[in-house]
Motif scaffolding. Structure first.
Motif, short mmCIF file in Angstrom:
data_model
loop_
_atom_site.label_atom_id
_atom_site.label_comp_id
_atom_site.label_asym_id
_atom_site.label_seq_id
_atom_site.Cartn_x
_atom_site.Cartn_y
_atom_site.Cartn_z
N LYS A 78 -72.04 -31.48 -1.05
CA LYS A 78 -73.03 -30.48 -0.63
C LYS A 78 -72.80 -30.09 0.82
O LYS A 78 -72.21 -30.84 1.60
N LYS A 79 -73.30 -28.88 1.12
CA LYS A 79 -73.31 -28.38 2.49
C LYS A 79 -74.47 -27.40 2.61
O LYS A 79 -74.59 -26.49 1.79
N LEU A 80 -75.33 -27.61 3.56
CA LEU A 80 -76.50 -26.76 3.82
C LEU A 80 -77.40 -26.63 2.59
O LEU A 80 -77.89 -25.56 2.26
N GLN A 128 -63.61 -26.82 6.56
CA GLN A 128 -65.06 -26.95 6.50
C GLN A 128 -65.38 -28.33 5.95
O GLN A 128 -64.75 -28.80 5.01
N TYR A 130 -67.75 -31.00 4.05
CA TYR A 130 -68.81 -31.12 3.04
C TYR A 130 -69.17 -32.60 2.91
O TYR A 130 -68.29 -33.47 3.00
#
Length: 146
Positions: A78-80, A128, A130
């Protein structure tokens, strides 16, 4: 008196006569079997041993391949607040790692529970991070794929 002419095709080949098949006389089986003077090389007891030996060798090779080669896993990350699941293929000795549903290059860090997805491996600014929630095994990836 007439002349016999031979038949000739357009390409210059003449038809050939077929030979009659030669009939071979049949051998009748003897009424009393003769004892064989040649010693047999294999006994019925040796044949199952050879087949068991090849079976064990084949199973050992399959087992070794299953252990050596990488198996896919199902990752949940997950991210944000956005949670996603993907099938992760770890590659052979770290080369060829990929997510099946992405064109990005994954780098899994299980110690930090992080998954880095990079657009370019040479530029670390394109990665990025995660958060890794679950790392399920082979059977979870198989059921998810099907």
């Amino acid at each position: 008196m007439s002349n016999n002419t031979k038949k000739q095709s357009l390409l210059g080949k003449t038809p050939q006569k077929r030979k009659a098949p030669v009939k071979k006389p049949r051998n009748r089986p003897q009424t009393a079997p003769q004892p064989s003077t040649k010693p047999t090389t294999s006994t019925p007891a040796e044949l199952p041993v050879k087949s068991k030996k090849w079976l064990l060798i084949t199973l050992a090779v399959i087992f070794a391949v299953a252990i050596i080669f990488p198996k896919p896993t199902l990752l949940t990350y997950k991210k944000l607040g956005l949670v996603s699941e993907s099938i992760y293929w770890p590659g052979v000795f770290g080369h060829g790692r990929k997510l099946l549903d992405s064109n990005l290059h994954p780098q899994l860090d299980e110690k930090r529970n992080a998954l880095y997805l990079c657009a370019d491996l040479k530029a670390p600014q394109s990665c990025q991070k995660y958060q890794l929630i679950k790392n399920n095994g082979f059977f979870a990836a198989l059921t998810s794929y099907i």
